[in-house]
Design an enzyme around this catalytic site. Structure first.
Site, short mmCIF file in Angstrom:
data_model
loop_
_atom_site.label_atom_id
_atom_site.label_comp_id
_atom_site.label_asym_id
_atom_site.label_seq_id
_atom_site.Cartn_x
_atom_site.Cartn_y
_atom_site.Cartn_z
N LYS A 181 0.97 -1.32 0.40
CA LYS A 181 0.13 0.16 0.07
C LYS A 181 1.20 1.02 0.02
CE LYS A 181 -2.80 3.39 1.72
NZ LYS A 181 -1.66 4.90 1.99
N GLU A 202 8.68 0.74 11.91
CA GLU A 202 9.38 2.42 11.99
C GLU A 202 8.74 3.58 11.55
OE1 GLU A 202 11.03 5.30 10.33
OE2 GLU A 202 11.49 4.07 9.05
N CYS A 261 12.74 10.84 8.89
CA CYS A 261 12.30 10.35 9.83
C CYS A 261 13.37 10.10 10.95
CB CYS A 261 12.22 9.05 9.55
SG CYS A 261 12.97 7.57 9.04
N GLU A 283 7.79 16.25 16.23
CA GLU A 283 8.38 15.72 14.69
C GLU A 283 7.78 17.13 13.72
OE1 GLU A 283 9.50 12.42 12.38
OE2 GLU A 283 7.42 12.00 12.92
#
Length: 501
Positions: A195, A271, A306, A403
């Protein structure tokens, strides 16, 4: 489309003009490209120009159910799952060859789709190809075990494929993150449903055609474009999916774990987010070079990374001099046309992410951080934000703790090793950390004490495929890359045999 090697912005523009009218935009289910069952589509847009590239099939529950059924049937047939590891290896190596032959096309798709510079996309594609090759070569090098028994018994520990794996990948490194998931899952003999992010689906769909050409059987690799709250959620709740492999935000990772618990307790490898500290001690050599590395650690890929080194911790003895050098380095990393090979940064992926980053910049100003560089809205078309640096950041500020996923650097000062470690670990995240020093004793002390899945010493993000990639705390629990990733997609089975005397 790769007869000539594009070298200039004009070359890439010409290739784009040839490529865009031929884009595949349908889902790939059971070996064929098909429209979504509902007939619904969504637009994928070039964030550098605002141009709609294609209208892509928007899959939902019906498509997820069909793809899972086909994946389960393919696994039961065994033409891939029970194929000798060496045969699977040859097929995946063929896929890597095809990706290499089409590397410029694949790189261009990611650049057009999510706005990253073409030079970065080429590096990503090389990384994806390397991942396929490394993992393929590892298939027949992962052994089972023979248990220590008496002469009247034989105990075997076997590794078998899990079954059906759903891989949900992000938009920031579309094809490289795809390779990190599908390479070990396919190598282990699983059927995989990919996906891709709705913000960057095009390279995944092109990969599907290459996988078919490489000889991966129907139903073993499928691609379902669409949205997380529809097709992604349906895959996560499926009772016939054995494993979820996910890279993305911590918030979505938590939802996926809940869906696994609500369904069949499928394995979930995550993750997730990061707010990575990059620690610079006063004894490090060549401040100018280190400053450039520190700037690249946050401004590479527009900060949409990330493991971005978004928190820069600098020993106060060198802080002013060092931050000045980081500001100078940032001047050479300004955003430009993603099709220009000289551009260091490109466009933000979409309007929502663009506004999110600008909101954080404004919040940093309001909370009292000192803006040293960037922060302004750039004139002209496209979603571009320049490298932005805040000094005088405190741990309570939002730009310190949350973040941002954009080109925003928060700078802190410290006076002691103890203080630096405490500041670095004061985070919900633990994906990556860096430290710069020439003192080997300090390096070993600090590296061991940092709460992080990976620690970079005198570099940032240097590791290759031989070592695992992943985090601790709310950065997740799984590992990509290395042979550790390959074993995550296998199930252990014990076989205990009684032997006749």
């Amino acid at each position: 489309m790769n007869v000539t090697i594009p070298a200039t912005k004009a070359d890439w523009q010409a290739l784009a003009e040839t490529l865009i009218p031929c884009l595949e935009s349908r889902a790939f289910i059971d070996g064929a490209f098909v429209d979504a069952t509902s007939g619904e589509t969504f637009a994928t847009v070039n964030p550098a120009t605002g141009e709609t590239l294609a209208y892509v099939a928007s899959c939902d529950a019906a498509d997820a159910e069909l793809a899972v059924s086909c994946a389960r049937a393919a696994h039961a047939r065994g033409e891939w799952a029970r194929l000798a590891p060496g045969r699977r290896k040859q097929t995946l190596l063929k896929l890597a060859e095809l990706m290499e032959a089409h590397q410029h096309e694949l790189a261009l798709l990611d650049t057009l789709d999510m706005g990253k510079p073409i030079s970065s996309s080429l590096g990503d594609i090389n990384g994806a190809i390397g991942c396929l090759r490394y993992t393929a070569e590892g298939i027949d090098k992962v052994y089972g075990e023979v248990a220590p028994t008496g002469e009247d018994s034989l105990g075997l520990v076997l590794r078998e494929p899990l079954g059906v794996v759903a891989a949900i990948v992000p938009w920031n490194f579309p094809l490289m993150m795809t390779a990190w998931k599908i390479a070990p899952a396919l190598a282990a003999g699983n059927s995989v449903i990919l996906k891709p992010s709705e913000k960057s689906p095009l390279s995944a769909l092109r990969l599907a055609s290459l996988a078919r050409e490489a000889g991966i059987p129907r139903g073993v690799f499928q691609v379902l474009p669409g949205f997380g709250h529809t097709v992604g959620k349906d895959l996560a709740l499926s009772m016939q999916v054995d494993c979820l492999a996910f890279t993305g935000s911590t918030a979505v990772g938590k939802q996926l774990m809940q869906y696994a618990g609500q369904s069949n307790l499928k394995r979930v490898y995550l993750e997730c987010g990061g707010k990575s500290p990059n620690i610079v001690f006063a004894d490090c050599k060549n401040l100018g070079q280190v400053a450039r590395h520190a700037a690249a650690a946050i401004f590479h890929n527009q900060g949409e990374v990330c493991i971005a080194g978004s928190r820069l911790l600098v020993e106060n003895a060198i802080r002013k001099e060092f931050v000045d050098k980081v500001v100078e380095a940032a001047k050479t990393m300004q955003p430009g046309d993603p099709l220009d090979p000289q551009s260091f940064m490109g466009a933000m992926v979409d309007e929502a992410q663009y506004r999110r980053v600008l909101d954080y910049i404004e919040q940093g100003r309001e909370e009292g951080a000192r803006l040293r560089s960037g922060g302004q809205v750039l004139e002209g078309p496209g979603l571009f934000i320049p490298p932005t640096i805040f000094d005088g950041v405190t741990p309570a500020m939002a730009i310190s703790r949350e973040e941002i996923f954009g080109p925003v650097l928060a700078v802190f000062g410290f006076d002691s090793e103890e203080e630096a470690v405490a500041m670095a670990n004061d985070s919900d995240y633990g994906l990556a950390a860096g430290l710069w020093s020439q003192d080997i004793d300090r390096i070993m002390r600090v590296a061991r004490r940092l709460q992080s899945g990976q620690v970079f010493v005198n570099n940032w993000a240097g590791p290759d495929m031989t070592v695992p990639f992943g985090g601790v705390k709310q950065s997740g629990n799984g590992r990509d890359k290395s042979l550790h990733a390959l074993t995550e997609y296998t199930e252990l089975k014990t076989v205990w045999m009684s032997l006749a005397p």
